[in-house]
Design a protein around this motif. Sequence first.
Motif, PDB file in Angstrom:
ATOM      1  N   TYR A   1       0.865  -1.172   0.000  1.00 25.39           N
ATOM      2  CA  TYR A   1       0.000   0.000   0.000  1.00 25.39           C
ATOM      3  C   TYR A   1       0.908   1.230   0.000  1.00 25.39           C
ATOM      4  CZ  TYR A   1      -3.669   3.271   1.585  1.00 25.39           C
ATOM      5  OH  TYR A   1      -4.556   4.313   1.703  1.00 25.39           O
ATOM      6  N   GLN A   2       0.937   1.953  -1.114  1.00 26.34           N
ATOM      7  CA  GLN A   2       1.850   3.076  -1.299  1.00 26.34           C
ATOM      8  C   GLN A   2       1.076   4.379  -1.456  1.00 26.34           C
ATOM      9  OE1 GLN A   2       4.513   2.591  -4.598  1.00 26.34           O
ATOM     10  NE2 GLN A   2       5.495   4.571  -4.311  1.00 26.34           N
ATOM     11  N   LEU A   3       1.444   5.393  -0.667  1.00 25.60           N
ATOM     12  CA  LEU A   3       0.784   6.698  -0.682  1.00 25.60           C
ATOM     13  C   LEU A   3       1.751   7.759  -1.169  1.00 25.60           C
ATOM     14  CD1 LEU A   3      -0.780   6.478   2.907  1.00 25.60           C
ATOM     15  CD2 LEU A   3      -1.766   5.650   0.772  1.00 25.60           C
ATOM     16  N   GLU A   4       1.246   8.729  -1.948  1.00 24.44           N
ATOM     17  CA  GLU A   4       2.084   9.802  -2.485  1.00 24.44           C
ATOM     18  C   GLU A   4       1.358  11.146  -2.390  1.00 24.44           C
ATOM     19  OE1 GLU A   4       5.158   9.504  -3.669  1.00 24.44           O
ATOM     20  OE2 GLU A   4       5.339   7.312  -3.805  1.00 24.44           O
ATOM     21  N   TRP A   5       2.099  12.154  -1.885  1.00 23.90           N
ATOM     22  CA  TRP A   5       1.614  13.543  -1.889  1.00 23.90           C
ATOM     23  C   TRP A   5       2.596  14.353  -2.732  1.00 23.90           C
ATOM     24  CZ3 TRP A   5       1.681  10.378   2.319  1.00 23.90           C
ATOM     25  CH2 TRP A   5       0.484  10.208   3.019  1.00 23.90           C
ATOM     26  N   THR A   6       2.115  15.038  -3.766  1.00 23.42           N
ATOM     27  CA  THR A   6       3.007  15.712  -4.705  1.00 23.42           C
ATOM     28  C   THR A   6       2.510  17.116  -5.017  1.00 23.42           C
ATOM     29  OG1 THR A   6       3.545  13.587  -5.759  1.00 23.42           O
ATOM     30  CG2 THR A   6       4.091  15.588  -6.980  1.00 23.42           C
ATOM     31  N   ARG A   7       3.460  18.082  -5.027  1.00 21.91           N
ATOM     32  CA  ARG A   7       3.179  19.433  -5.501  1.00 21.91           C
ATOM     33  C   ARG A   7       4.162  19.762  -6.622  1.00 21.91           C
ATOM     34  NH1 ARG A   7       0.472  23.835  -4.021  1.00 21.91           N
ATOM     35  NH2 ARG A   7      -0.163  22.855  -2.058  1.00 21.91           N
ATOM     36  N   PHE A   8       3.623  20.113  -7.791  1.00 20.49           N
ATOM     37  CA  PHE A   8       4.456  20.455  -8.951  1.00 20.49           C
ATOM     38  C   PHE A   8       4.824  21.936  -8.877  1.00 20.49           C
ATOM     39  CE2 PHE A   8       2.125  16.693 -10.119  1.00 20.49           C
ATOM     40  CZ  PHE A   8       3.044  15.934 -10.818  1.00 20.49           C
ATOM     41  N   LEU A   9       6.133  22.218  -8.820  1.00 18.00           N
ATOM     42  CA  LEU A   9       6.591  23.583  -8.577  1.00 18.00           C
ATOM     43  C   LEU A   9       6.314  24.505  -9.757  1.00 18.00           C
ATOM     44  CD1 LEU A   9       9.978  22.938  -6.738  1.00 18.00           C
ATOM     45  CD2 LEU A   9       7.673  23.194  -5.799  1.00 18.00           C
ATOM     46  N   GLY A  10       6.334  23.982 -10.972  1.00 18.31           N
ATOM     47  CA  GLY A  10       6.096  24.830 -12.139  1.00 18.31           C
ATOM     48  C   GLY A  10       4.677  25.356 -12.211  1.00 18.31           C
ATOM     49  N   SER A  11       3.697  24.475 -12.031  1.00 17.02           N
ATOM     50  CA  SER A  11       2.285  24.864 -12.152  1.00 17.02           C
ATOM     51  C   SER A  11       1.612  25.115 -10.814  1.00 17.02           C
ATOM     52  CB  SER A  11       1.515  23.759 -12.882  1.00 17.02           C
ATOM     53  OG  SER A  11       1.557  22.559 -12.121  1.00 17.02           O
ATOM     54  N   ARG A  12       2.280  24.745  -9.717  1.00 25.17           N
ATOM     55  CA  ARG A  12       1.732  24.830  -8.355  1.00 25.17           C
ATOM     56  C   ARG A  12       0.574  23.863  -8.148  1.00 25.17           C
ATOM     57  NH1 ARG A  12       5.506  26.508  -5.551  1.00 25.17           N
ATOM     58  NH2 ARG A  12       4.011  26.893  -3.858  1.00 25.17           N
ATOM     59  N   ALA A  13       0.353  22.960  -9.090  1.00 25.53           N
ATOM     60  CA  ALA A  13      -0.700  21.955  -8.942  1.00 25.53           C
ATOM     61  C   ALA A  13      -0.280  20.935  -7.887  1.00 25.53           C
ATOM     62  CB  ALA A  13      -0.965  21.265 -10.273  1.00 25.53           C
ATOM     63  N   ALA A  14      -1.270  20.325  -7.247  1.00 23.53           N
ATOM     64  CA  ALA A  14      -1.000  19.320  -6.223  1.00 23.53           C
ATOM     65  C   ALA A  14      -1.886  18.106  -6.460  1.00 23.53           C
ATOM     66  CB  ALA A  14      -1.242  19.889  -4.829  1.00 23.53           C
ATOM     67  N   GLU A  15      -1.386  16.943  -6.081  1.00 23.07           N
ATOM     68  CA  GLU A  15      -2.170  15.732  -6.238  1.00 23.07           C
ATOM     69  C   GLU A  15      -1.818  14.725  -5.165  1.00 23.07           C
ATOM     70  OE1 GLU A  15      -1.179  14.307 -10.156  1.00 23.07           O
ATOM     71  OE2 GLU A  15       0.499  13.099  -9.409  1.00 23.07           O
ATOM     72  N   GLN A  16      -2.755  13.844  -4.916  1.00 23.76           N
ATOM     73  CA  GLN A  16      -2.557  12.714  -4.023  1.00 23.76           C
ATOM     74  C   GLN A  16      -2.894  11.444  -4.784  1.00 23.76           C
ATOM     75  OE1 GLN A  16      -4.927  13.248  -0.514  1.00 23.76           O
ATOM     76  NE2 GLN A  16      -4.029  15.231  -0.006  1.00 23.76           N
ATOM     77  N   GLU A  17      -2.115  10.388  -4.557  1.00 22.33           N
ATOM     78  CA  GLU A  17      -2.348   9.145  -5.272  1.00 22.33           C
ATOM     79  C   GLU A  17      -1.943   7.965  -4.408  1.00 22.33           C
ATOM     80  OE1 GLU A  17      -0.031   9.689  -8.775  1.00 22.33           O
ATOM     81  OE2 GLU A  17       1.876   9.602  -7.729  1.00 22.33           O
ATOM     82  N   ALA A  18      -2.422   6.801  -4.782  1.00 22.58           N
ATOM     83  CA  ALA A  18      -2.121   5.585  -4.031  1.00 22.58           C
ATOM     84  C   ALA A  18      -2.012   4.410  -4.983  1.00 22.58           C
ATOM     85  CB  ALA A  18      -3.201   5.316  -2.984  1.00 22.58           C
ATOM     86  N   THR A  19      -1.158   3.463  -4.610  1.00 24.64           N
ATOM     87  CA  THR A  19      -1.015   2.213  -5.344  1.00 24.64           C
ATOM     88  C   THR A  19      -1.126   1.062  -4.361  1.00 24.64           C
ATOM     89  OG1 THR A  19       0.461   3.240  -6.974  1.00 24.64           O
ATOM     90  CG2 THR A  19       0.466   0.846  -6.858  1.00 24.64           C
ATOM     91  N   VAL A  20      -1.967   0.102  -4.671  1.00 24.48           N
ATOM     92  CA  VAL A  20      -2.083  -1.104  -3.848  1.00 24.48           C
ATOM     93  C   VAL A  20      -1.775  -2.301  -4.726  1.00 24.48           C
ATOM     94  CG1 VAL A  20      -3.765  -0.093  -2.271  1.00 24.48           C
ATOM     95  CG2 VAL A  20      -4.555  -1.338  -4.297  1.00 24.48           C
ATOM     96  N   GLY A  21      -1.315  -3.381  -4.098  1.00 22.60           N
ATOM     97  CA  GLY A  21      -1.005  -4.541  -4.914  1.00 22.60           C
ATOM     98  C   GLY A  21      -0.574  -5.740  -4.094  1.00 22.60           C
ATOM     99  N   ALA A  22      -0.360  -6.832  -4.820  1.00 19.34           N
ATOM    100  CA  ALA A  22       0.137  -8.077  -4.238  1.00 19.34           C
ATOM    101  C   ALA A  22       1.207  -8.639  -5.156  1.00 19.34           C
ATOM    102  CB  ALA A  22      -1.000  -9.080  -4.062  1.00 19.34           C
TER     103      ALA A  22
END
Length: 288
Positions: A177-198
């Motif tokens: 279970y992988q979590l990511e918080w990201t802010r792109f410095l060029g556009s100032r956009a932000a996103e949250q995402e997750a990956t789950v798997g086996a």
Amino acid sequence: MSFRATMLRVATVCFFTLLAAGARADDIDTEHMFGFMIGTDIGHVGEREFQTETTGRFSRNGGSYRAVTQEFEAEFVPARNVRVELGGAFVAHQIAGVTGLDDRRQLTWQGLSLDLRYRFLDRETAPFGLTFAVESHADRVDETTAARIRNFGTEFTLAFDRELVPSFLVAALNFIYQLEWTRFLGSRAAEQEATVGAAVGVMAQIRPGVFLGGEARYLRYYQGIGLNEFEAQALFIGPVAYLQLSERSRLTATWSVQAWGRPAGSVAALDLVNFERHQARLVFGVNF
């Protein structure tokens, strides 16, 4: 039966196979045996290791795509059943003509990482090995687009393993279970995402210190850390080789190919928008 249900059944069967298998032999150490997975062994108290990990990701939708990450890591075991790893990474990108990505050619410092593992069950005294791992990282370059970012991520892994044939055949099962918080410095956009798997892996010792086998990983990608919106899924399969070079050094090599993938709402046989077609990893470690 759906593909998701099929993969769940495969993972369940593998897990109970681990429970039912025979006794453990002491001469197999699964800590670094697998490529994109982890084993449950963590080393002995006071043990220290230096490790280099080179990960390549190749081929996306159209054009030419290459991304290679070089990590340098120091590991130590401060207490029984506890392992700590500190790392830093450089990343190189060569992107040209890939749909949805800017053309880039660069090599830069990526970020820092901290990996903590605790072994709850030891195969020597329990029916199977069980280790819980938490790996956190802080990055300044996006590993996919090569854009400048501020990224914080954490991956939780629950690992099981068991020797199916003592001193010869070992199998492992990981839940991720992988979590990511990201802010792109060029556009100032932000996103949250997750990956789950086996993931499931099997390795056989063909001669002392030489193991050959393979891994299969099923991954599901979501927008939002709470699995808010399903985006894509992919199945990676590939061979793994582990070589004990000397009493203190080792080498692990693996190559994974996307055998099946599909973006949400698509009938495509592969997903080359959210995942790469090929992933490879080479790990060299030495005790000191």
